[in-house]
Motif scaffolding. Structure first.
Motif, PDB file in Angstrom:
ATOM      1  N   TYR A 101       0.828  -1.215   0.000  1.00 18.50           N
ATOM      2  CA  TYR A 101       0.000   0.000   0.000  1.00 18.50           C
ATOM      3  C   TYR A 101       0.859   1.260   0.000  1.00 18.50           C
ATOM      4  O   TYR A 101       0.353   2.347  -0.251  1.00 18.50           O
ATOM      5  CB  TYR A 101      -0.994  -0.018   1.178  1.00 18.50           C
ATOM      6  CG  TYR A 101      -0.383   0.185   2.545  1.00 18.50           C
ATOM      7  CD1 TYR A 101       0.235  -0.855   3.217  1.00 18.50           C
ATOM      8  CD2 TYR A 101      -0.416   1.437   3.162  1.00 18.50           C
ATOM      9  CE1 TYR A 101       0.798  -0.671   4.467  1.00 18.50           C
ATOM     10  CE2 TYR A 101       0.140   1.636   4.420  1.00 18.50           C
ATOM     11  CZ  TYR A 101       0.752   0.568   5.064  1.00 18.50           C
ATOM     12  OH  TYR A 101       1.313   0.766   6.300  1.00 18.50           O
ATOM     13  N   ILE A 102       2.159   1.121   0.270  1.00 22.89           N
ATOM     14  CA  ILE A 102       3.099   2.228   0.103  1.00 22.89           C
ATOM     15  C   ILE A 102       3.981   1.829  -1.083  1.00 22.89           C
ATOM     16  O   ILE A 102       4.734   0.840  -0.982  1.00 22.89           O
ATOM     17  CB  ILE A 102       3.934   2.451   1.379  1.00 22.89           C
ATOM     18  CG1 ILE A 102       3.004   2.861   2.546  1.00 22.89           C
ATOM     19  CG2 ILE A 102       5.014   3.510   1.153  1.00 22.89           C
ATOM     20  CD1 ILE A 102       3.664   2.867   3.920  1.00 22.89           C
ATOM     21  N   SER A 106       6.750   2.056  11.261  1.00 20.36           N
ATOM     22  CA  SER A 106       6.089   2.102  12.569  1.00 20.36           C
ATOM     23  C   SER A 106       7.033   2.095  13.756  1.00 20.36           C
ATOM     24  O   SER A 106       6.624   2.439  14.867  1.00 20.36           O
ATOM     25  CB  SER A 106       5.187   0.885  12.713  1.00 20.36           C
ATOM     26  OG  SER A 106       3.863   1.289  12.638  1.00 20.36           O
ATOM     27  N   LYS A 156       7.352   5.063  15.874  1.00 21.44           N
ATOM     28  CA  LYS A 156       6.375   5.382  16.929  1.00 21.44           C
ATOM     29  C   LYS A 156       7.010   5.272  18.317  1.00 21.44           C
ATOM     30  O   LYS A 156       6.605   5.958  19.254  1.00 21.44           O
ATOM     31  CB  LYS A 156       5.179   4.429  16.824  1.00 21.44           C
ATOM     32  CG  LYS A 156       4.333   4.674  15.566  1.00 21.44           C
ATOM     33  CD  LYS A 156       3.388   3.522  15.273  1.00 21.44           C
ATOM     34  CE  LYS A 156       2.522   3.838  14.060  1.00 21.44           C
ATOM     35  NZ  LYS A 156       1.903   2.653  13.449  1.00 21.44           N
ATOM     36  N   ASN A 180      -4.549   7.555   6.550  1.00 23.73           N
ATOM     37  CA  ASN A 180      -4.041   8.200   7.770  1.00 23.73           C
ATOM     38  C   ASN A 180      -4.582   9.613   7.933  1.00 23.73           C
ATOM     39  O   ASN A 180      -4.810  10.075   9.056  1.00 23.73           O
ATOM     40  CB  ASN A 180      -2.508   8.207   7.774  1.00 23.73           C
ATOM     41  CG  ASN A 180      -1.937   6.829   8.076  1.00 23.73           C
ATOM     42  OD1 ASN A 180      -2.625   5.983   8.643  1.00 23.73           O
ATOM     43  ND2 ASN A 180      -0.694   6.596   7.689  1.00 23.73           N
ATOM     44  N   TYR A 195       3.939  12.858  11.087  1.00 23.18           N
ATOM     45  CA  TYR A 195       3.933  11.408  11.343  1.00 23.18           C
ATOM     46  C   TYR A 195       4.430  10.655  10.105  1.00 23.18           C
ATOM     47  O   TYR A 195       5.240   9.716  10.212  1.00 23.18           O
ATOM     48  CB  TYR A 195       2.509  10.935  11.720  1.00 23.18           C
ATOM     49  CG  TYR A 195       2.344   9.453  11.553  1.00 23.18           C
ATOM     50  CD1 TYR A 195       2.895   8.563  12.477  1.00 23.18           C
ATOM     51  CD2 TYR A 195       1.683   8.922  10.437  1.00 23.18           C
ATOM     52  CE1 TYR A 195       2.791   7.183  12.296  1.00 23.18           C
ATOM     53  CE2 TYR A 195       1.577   7.558  10.248  1.00 23.18           C
ATOM     54  CZ  TYR A 195       2.133   6.694  11.177  1.00 23.18           C
ATOM     55  OH  TYR A 195       2.044   5.334  10.984  1.00 23.18           O
ATOM     56  N   CYS A 239       7.964   8.204   9.600  1.00 27.31           N
ATOM     57  CA  CYS A 239       7.970   6.821   9.094  1.00 27.31           C
ATOM     58  C   CYS A 239       8.943   6.667   7.925  1.00 27.31           C
ATOM     59  O   CYS A 239       9.288   5.549   7.543  1.00 27.31           O
ATOM     60  CB  CYS A 239       6.584   6.424   8.600  1.00 27.31           C
ATOM     61  SG  CYS A 239       5.350   6.307   9.904  1.00 27.31           S
ATOM     62  N   TYR A 251       1.426  -5.405  16.902  1.00 25.78           N
ATOM     63  CA  TYR A 251       0.036  -5.265  16.428  1.00 25.78           C
ATOM     64  C   TYR A 251      -0.841  -6.415  16.906  1.00 25.78           C
ATOM     65  O   TYR A 251      -0.753  -6.820  18.057  1.00 25.78           O
ATOM     66  CB  TYR A 251      -0.004  -5.155  14.893  1.00 25.78           C
ATOM     67  CG  TYR A 251       0.918  -4.123  14.363  1.00 25.78           C
ATOM     68  CD1 TYR A 251       0.771  -2.791  14.732  1.00 25.78           C
ATOM     69  CD2 TYR A 251       1.957  -4.459  13.525  1.00 25.78           C
ATOM     70  CE1 TYR A 251       1.622  -1.832  14.256  1.00 25.78           C
ATOM     71  CE2 TYR A 251       2.812  -3.498  13.047  1.00 25.78           C
ATOM     72  CZ  TYR A 251       2.641  -2.183  13.420  1.00 25.78           C
ATOM     73  OH  TYR A 251       3.491  -1.247  12.952  1.00 25.78           O
ATOM     74  N   GLY A 253       7.868  -2.802  11.942  1.00 25.56           N
ATOM     75  CA  GLY A 253       7.417  -1.791  10.989  1.00 25.56           C
ATOM     76  C   GLY A 253       7.151  -2.445   9.646  1.00 25.56           C
ATOM     77  O   GLY A 253       7.752  -3.488   9.347  1.00 25.56           O
ATOM     78  N   VAL A 254       6.270  -1.820   8.838  1.00 22.35           N
ATOM     79  CA  VAL A 254       5.941  -2.439   7.547  1.00 22.35           C
ATOM     80  C   VAL A 254       7.095  -2.363   6.538  1.00 22.35           C
ATOM     81  O   VAL A 254       7.007  -2.932   5.462  1.00 22.35           O
ATOM     82  CB  VAL A 254       4.649  -1.877   6.917  1.00 22.35           C
ATOM     83  CG1 VAL A 254       3.426  -2.299   7.698  1.00 22.35           C
ATOM     84  CG2 VAL A 254       4.714  -0.369   6.747  1.00 22.35           C
TER      85      VAL A 254
HETATM   86  N1  GLN Z   1       3.799   4.606   7.435  1.00 25.34           N
HETATM   87  C1  GLN Z   1       3.042   3.407   7.716  1.00 25.34           C
HETATM   88  C2  GLN Z   1       1.574   3.750   7.883  1.00 25.34           C
HETATM   89  O1  GLN Z   1       1.275   4.789   8.428  1.00 25.34           O
HETATM   90  C3  GLN Z   1       3.566   2.745   8.948  1.00 25.34           C
HETATM   91  C4  GLN Z   1       2.739   1.555   9.369  1.00 25.34           C
HETATM   92  C5  GLN Z   1       3.521   0.424   9.956  1.00 25.34           C
HETATM   93  O2  GLN Z   1       4.735   0.293   9.847  1.00 25.34           O
HETATM   94  N2  GLN Z   1       2.806  -0.492  10.515  1.00 25.34           N
HETATM   95  O3  GLN Z   1       0.720   3.011   7.494  1.00 25.34           O
END
Ligand code: GLN
Length: 317
Positions: free
Chosen positions: A35-36, A72, A75, A174, A198, A202, A250, A267-268
């Motif tokens: 999704y990124i 993530s 965070k 987001n 934010y 990331c 998560y 993190g993703v």
């Molecule tokens: N930048 C990603 C997001 O906001 C970070 C999410 C993640 O690593 N879980 O969706």
């Protein structure tokens, strides 16, 4: 009963790491986050693991110099700054310290709790944490967050314009979360400023040794074992580790606590860092993720090292 402490030699660390590597570095399964757009094209075969001890010893193997998006895991750094700025009570009251039991970008989780994010380690709570930071304006807010990342992990942590562009132009979900928070009164600066900063936090790049250093800094009660700087107050590190235990992995944070028993954050981008309090940070990087958003190989590598060295916070003897 006094907890038995296990002391290990450098050879023990090295052997545990190499054994984990031999077992899991080529494990199949999972998929890059897609999704990124940037994350979808990171070579899936890249893999690294690193240990940094509270004495500053470093062990690493694989693509340990490769710089990947922090995502993530950022965070954790912003939570550290929020704790320093506003204190643990405000963080708990305004954001929370409970698992959501839902995906990291869940809107339902917000609806169920009158807009309270529950955890600073999900997207909503992280944007709320960004908004709690003491800052004059958006650039000041960003500068303070980046500085905290650098002091926790290493001075070479920098923003990637490429990752940032990829995220800022696709972060519609987001942005929606930010406005929901704002309407519920749980965002404490301009909604789009919180989301924009934010998203930048990331989009910084770290390597696996820097990520393990971040873990080791938490393990050493806020002192970065490589720079020797007291990055955050020792009193605040337990709050971070508790939040990591509750939500760091998560929807599988409970499974992780059950099987590994260490605070961790993923993190993703494929990074994962675990903390053995008083002992070390263990980090791994491998892009393919499971359904919860955690690195498939990374989890195995970290868990194997912790297990071989006998580290599990819930083990009493
Ligand atoms: N930048 C990603 C997001 O906001 C970070 C999410 C993640 O690593 N879980 O969706």
């Amino acid at each position: 009963m006094e907890r038995e402490r296990t002391f290990h030699t450098p050879t023990d660390y090295q052997q545990a790491m190499l054994h984990a590597w031999a077992q899991y570095a080529t494990l199949k399964g999972g998929e890059n986050a897609s999704y990124i757009p940037y994350l979808a094209q990171v070579p899936a075969h890249l893999c690294a693991v690193a240990i940094v001890t509270v004495d500053g010893e470093v062990f690493s193997t694989g693509d340990a110099d490769y710089r990947f998006a922090l995502e993530s895991i950022s965070k954790v750094c912003t939570l550290a700054l929020a704790l320093e700025d506003v204190g643990a009570n405000d963080v708990q009251e305004k954001i929370g310290a409970d698992p959501t039991g839902l995906p990291f970008n869940s809107v339902i989780a917000l609806e169920l709790h009158q807009g309270k994010p529950l955890s600073p380690l999900v997207n909503a709570g992280a944007m709320s944490a960004v908004s709690l930071i003491n800052a004059r304006d958006s650039e000041h807010r960003w500068a303070r967050i980046l500085n905290m990342q650098q002091r926790l992990a290493g001075a070479a942590v920098t923003l990637s314009d490429e990752v940032n562009r990829s995220e800022q132009t696709t972060n519609f979900h987001n942005r929606a979360i930010a406005w929901l928070l704002y309407s519920a009164g749980t965002l404490y600066c301009d909604a789009m400023e919180a989301c924009e900063v934010y998203t930048r936090q990331c989009s910084t790049l770290v390597n696996t040794v820097e990520l393990a250093t971040l873990g080791a800094t938490l393990a050493a009660a806020g002192v970065n074992p490589r720079t020797k700087e007291q990055v955050l107050s020792a009193a605040n590190t337990p709050f971070i580790l508790a939040e990591m235990t509750m939500e760091g992995m998560y929807g599988s944070s409970g499974d992780w606590a059950y099987t590994v028993g260490l605070p961790a954050k993923s993190g993703v981008g494929g990074g994962i860092v675990a903390v053995v309090p008083g002992v070390m940070g263990i980090a791994a990087f491998s892009p393919p993720l499971d359904a919860a958003g955690n690195s498939v190989r990374g989890q195995k590598l970290v868990a194997s090292i912790a297990h071989q060295l006998g580290h599990n916070l819930y083990r009493c003897g």
